[in-house]
Enzyme design. Structure first.
Site, PDB file in Angstrom:
ATOM      1  N   TRP A  21       0.933  -1.163  -0.005  1.00  0.00           N
ATOM      2  CA  TRP A  21       0.072   0.118  -0.131  1.00  0.00           C
ATOM      3  C   TRP A  21       0.841   1.159  -0.152  1.00  0.00           C
ATOM      4  CZ3 TRP A  21      -4.894   1.790  -0.458  1.00  0.00           C
ATOM      5  CH2 TRP A  21      -5.123   3.123  -0.041  1.00  0.00           C
TER       6      TRP A  21
ATOM      7  N   ASP B 197      -0.508   9.250   0.412  1.00  0.00           N
ATOM      8  CA  ASP B 197       0.038  10.631   0.135  1.00  0.00           C
ATOM      9  C   ASP B 197       1.568  10.716   0.001  1.00  0.00           C
ATOM     10  OD1 ASP B 197      -2.405  10.812   1.507  1.00  0.00           O
ATOM     11  OD2 ASP B 197      -1.700  12.262   3.109  1.00  0.00           O
TER      12      ASP B 197
ATOM     13  N   TRP C 201      -4.699   0.230   3.386  1.00  0.00           N
ATOM     14  CA  TRP C 201      -4.286   1.211   4.402  1.00  0.00           C
ATOM     15  C   TRP C 201      -4.238   0.529   5.882  1.00  0.00           C
ATOM     16  CZ3 TRP C 201      -5.825   3.700   8.997  1.00  0.00           C
ATOM     17  CH2 TRP C 201      -4.939   4.888   9.141  1.00  0.00           C
TER      18      TRP C 201
ATOM     19  N   GLU D 233      -7.107  18.425   4.891  1.00  0.00           N
ATOM     20  CA  GLU D 233      -5.708  17.682   5.212  1.00  0.00           C
ATOM     21  C   GLU D 233      -4.677  18.142   4.079  1.00  0.00           C
ATOM     22  OE1 GLU D 233      -7.458  13.078   6.066  1.00  0.00           O
ATOM     23  OE2 GLU D 233      -7.389  13.741   3.841  1.00  0.00           O
TER      24      GLU D 233
END
Ligand code: FRU
Length: 494
Positions: free
Chosen positions: A48, A51, A75, A231
């Site tokens: 995985w 960002d 995730w 974010e």
């Protein structure tokens, strides 16, 4: 790989031990050539990724870190994966840089070169690279506490190869707000400034030494997009072609993007070292495609280069965990150069592929007519529309295709028949982008197996989209274009 059977574990262990290095590199090669694996975009070696983090240029290397879970293709407990490049295009994968510890998982953040050793974490002769990231304490999160996200730092004095956690972590405690994360640090005049995403606002902090931080101000205009949590902020100066300097603030939001799920809005204004202000009151989106999220810019780019360089995560939280790839999940966007344009009294950020990408062009073919076959899965198309509406259809012999259209004042991208789409009930939705008076003069379209990036003019409007066709796209149908389109075949980077 999850294996519960002890006999099988022993057999697998034996097989691994018997592997000699050349067999391993064959394995590495075939992994990078697996179905859907982009060939000229950055992907993690396995498992995985989300960002991009901590991008910093230092002594000839562009560092790229990324949110990474090395034990699974979904995730989970976040680490910082790591890669370096000398040209932004070819990447060398390095060992994981920062691992979770007793304070928590390592969420997104940034890295800076502390040239004056203001932190004292290096020496005058060898100042440190300093990574500033969010600790996410899974125990506090599970217990439904509000203060489970704090900020921590790690540093390296060996060109980013080894990272030590600062003993005084966390360097910024949580005031009791669940979403308190993604520090992006820059040097402004005579101090460090941190932009931090705090639920539905950006808080700015200042520091002289990267270790002690003071709250300066909050940015939370009432007209911004608030469809989801804020974010991954990024604050940086950018100049127009006439040399006027403005400050740009990126804020990723999830959900609430213009085409569903996660996306990046931005603001153009001024920053006086304390607060960010803007005179406009319209939401602007960096990319109208569904798949450019949490992107931020490199720090410490040499002045003689002077570019503002960006990379984003090429996925969307609406389906990132379930896209049909097995051994690895997610790629980054192409690295892009950001520029500031003025149109109709407004300041707009354009993003176009970095010039280094031109090195991958293998040959150029001038195409005539409206239907062509392409032989490579890796291409850059340069198309020149006539005035008026147009459509570009790109597909395969199975009838799988994407359709990109201009219809009056709107662009649309249809991937409902692009290939495998059933993993998500929103993936096939039509995406649209308003032109707001923009004349479409040129399209640059990059295809790389499972992604399409469309740059209108010089990136004045961008759509980044992922796709999962069951066989390579090879057919192009155009309506509304001038002759003399160009097709560049591109080389893979692995
Ligand atoms: C953005 C994000 C960040 C967070 C990270 C966790 O995609 O949610 O806010 O730090 O991902 O992996």
């Amino acid at each position: 790989m999850k294996v519960n059977n002890p006999t099988l574990i022993l057999i697998l262990l034996g097989a691994t031990l018997a592997c000699n290095p050349s067999e391993e590199s064959v394995d590495q090669q075939s992994r990078f050539d697996e179905p859907f694996r982009p060939q000229y975009h950055f992907t993690p070696p396995a498992q995985w990724m989300n960002d991009p983090n901590g991008m910093v240029y230092y002594e000839g290397e562009y560092h790229l870190f990324y949110q990474h879970y090395p034990d699974s293709n979904v995730w989970g407990p976040m680490h910082w994966g790591h890669a370096v490049s000398e040209d932004l295009i070819h990447w060398e994968h390095l060992p994981i840089a920062i691992e979770p510890d007793s304070l928590g998982w390592i969420f997104s953040g940034s890295a800076v070169y502390d040239a004056d050793n203001s932190s004292g974490l290096g020496t005058k002769d060898k100042p440190p690279l300093v990574a500033i990231y969010t600790y996410h304490d899974p125990v506090g999160a599970e217990a439904k506490r509000d203060d489970f996200q704090t900020q921590g730092i790690a540093y390296s004095t060996d060109n980013g190869r080894n990272w030590l956690k600062y003993e005084g972590n966390p360097i910024l405690e949580n005031p009791g707000i669940r979403d308190f994360r993604d520090p992006k640090v820059i040097w402004v005049d005579d101090k460090w400034i941190m932009s931090l995403a705090v639920k539905d606002r950006i808080s700015f902090y200042s520091s002289e030494n990267l270790l002690e931080w003071e709250h300066e101000s909050d940015f939370q205009p009432d007209w911004a997009a608030y469809g989801g949590v804020w974010e991954c902020p990024d604050l940086f100066p950018l100049k127009t072609s006439t040399g006027e300097e403005k400050w740009v603030l990126f804020v990723s939001i999830n959900p609430g993007g213009p085409n569903g799920g996660s996306a990046t809005q931005y603001f153009v204004g001024d920053f006086d070292g304390v607060s960010f202000t803007t005179e406009t009151n319209e939401v602007k989106w960096l990319d109208y495609g569904a798949d450019n999220y949490a992107g931020v810019t490199w720090s410490n780019i040499p002045e003689e280069d002077g570019r503002r360089l960006f990379i984003g995560w090429m996925s969307n939280w609406a389906y990132a965990n379930v896209v049909p790839t097995e051994n690895w999940r997610s790629a980054n966007t192409l690295p892009r150069e950001l520029t500031l344009n003025q149109r109709k009294g407004d300041y707009l950020v354009a993003s176009s592929p970095v010039r280094e990408l031109e090195k991958l062009r293998e040959n150029a073919q001038e195409m005539e007519g409206s239907e062509w076959e392409i032989e490579s899965e890796l291409v850059e198309l340069i198309l020149r529309p006539e005035q008026g509406d147009f459509s570009v259809e790109i597909g395969n012999e199975k009838g799988e295709k994407v359709v990109f259209r201009k219809n009056g004042e709107e662009l649309s991208f249809d991937r409902s028949q692009s290939g495998i789409t059933g993993f998500s009930n929103v993936f096939g939705n039509l995406h649209t982008a308003p032109l707001e008076g923009l004349e479409v003069e040129q399209l640059r379209i990059f295809l790389d197996r499972s992604s399409i990036e469309i740059f209108v003019n010089n990136g004045e409007l961008v759509l980044t989209e992922i796709i999962f066709p069951e066989s390579p796209y090879s057919q192009i149908k155009l309506v509304g274009f001038r002759d003399r389109s160009t097709v560049h075949e591109l080389r893979g980077i692995w």
